[in-house]
Scaffold this motif. Structure first.
Motif, PDB file in Angstrom:
ATOM      1  N   ASN A  88     -18.969  14.826  12.014  1.00  0.00           N
ATOM      2  CA  ASN A  88     -18.782  13.146  12.392  1.00  0.00           C
ATOM      3  C   ASN A  88     -18.713  13.076  13.966  1.00  0.00           C
ATOM      4  O   ASN A  88     -18.611  11.818  14.454  1.00  0.00           O
ATOM      5  N   HIS A  89     -18.208  14.047  14.637  1.00  0.00           N
ATOM      6  CA  HIS A  89     -17.785  14.036  16.051  1.00  0.00           C
ATOM      7  C   HIS A  89     -18.638  14.847  16.842  1.00  0.00           C
ATOM      8  O   HIS A  89     -18.189  16.147  17.108  1.00  0.00           O
ATOM      9  N   PRO A  90     -19.804  14.552  17.295  1.00  0.00           N
ATOM     10  CA  PRO A  90     -20.638  15.835  17.787  1.00  0.00           C
ATOM     11  C   PRO A  90     -19.974  16.059  19.213  1.00  0.00           C
ATOM     12  O   PRO A  90     -20.413  17.278  19.822  1.00  0.00           O
ATOM     13  N   GLU A  91     -19.162  15.371  19.774  1.00  0.00           N
ATOM     14  CA  GLU A  91     -18.375  15.901  21.174  1.00  0.00           C
ATOM     15  C   GLU A  91     -17.745  17.492  20.971  1.00  0.00           C
ATOM     16  O   GLU A  91     -17.465  18.152  21.785  1.00  0.00           O
ATOM     17  N   TYR A  92     -17.616  17.761  19.638  1.00  0.00           N
ATOM     18  CA  TYR A  92     -16.778  19.010  19.316  1.00  0.00           C
ATOM     19  C   TYR A  92     -17.757  20.260  18.590  1.00  0.00           C
ATOM     20  O   TYR A  92     -17.248  21.038  18.945  1.00  0.00           O
TER      21      TYR A  92
END
Length: 97
Positions: A88-92
């Motif tokens: 859910n958090h593509p930045e990770y």
């Protein structure tokens, strides 16, 4: 190492216990891991029952991943919650080994 949480709590690494910890009024939220070289395998997260569904799991995992990034490590998310958070958090996603 520690990172500031959204309500002032700190997510800190406790390498002796092989877990990250977030102190809350209801007890510790933890993310347990095993480290091999530069890779942390996170295999379990737990938030005190009274706090579930209130964002403390996200706060914990975000703090863990921010610390992993600062230390130039990678993560193997064996825990379903961590896998879902990264999904859910593509930045990770770049942190996944």
């Amino acid at each position: 190492m520690s990172t500031e949480g959204m309500t002032g709590g700190l997510v800190r690494d406790n390498p002796e216990e092989q877990r990250f910890e977030l102190e809350t009024l209801a007890g510790l939220a933890v993310a347990e891991y095993r480290r091999e070289g530069n890779v942390l395998t996170i295999f379990h997260t737990e938030v005190p029952p009274a706090l579930r569904g209130q964002g403390f799991g996200d706060k914990l995992v975000r703090g863990v991943l921010d610390d992993v990034r600062r230390r130039n490590l990678k993560v193997v998310p064996r825990c379903w919650f961590v896998r879902e958070f990264v999904g859910n958090h593509p930045e990770y996603r770049d942190l996944i080994a």
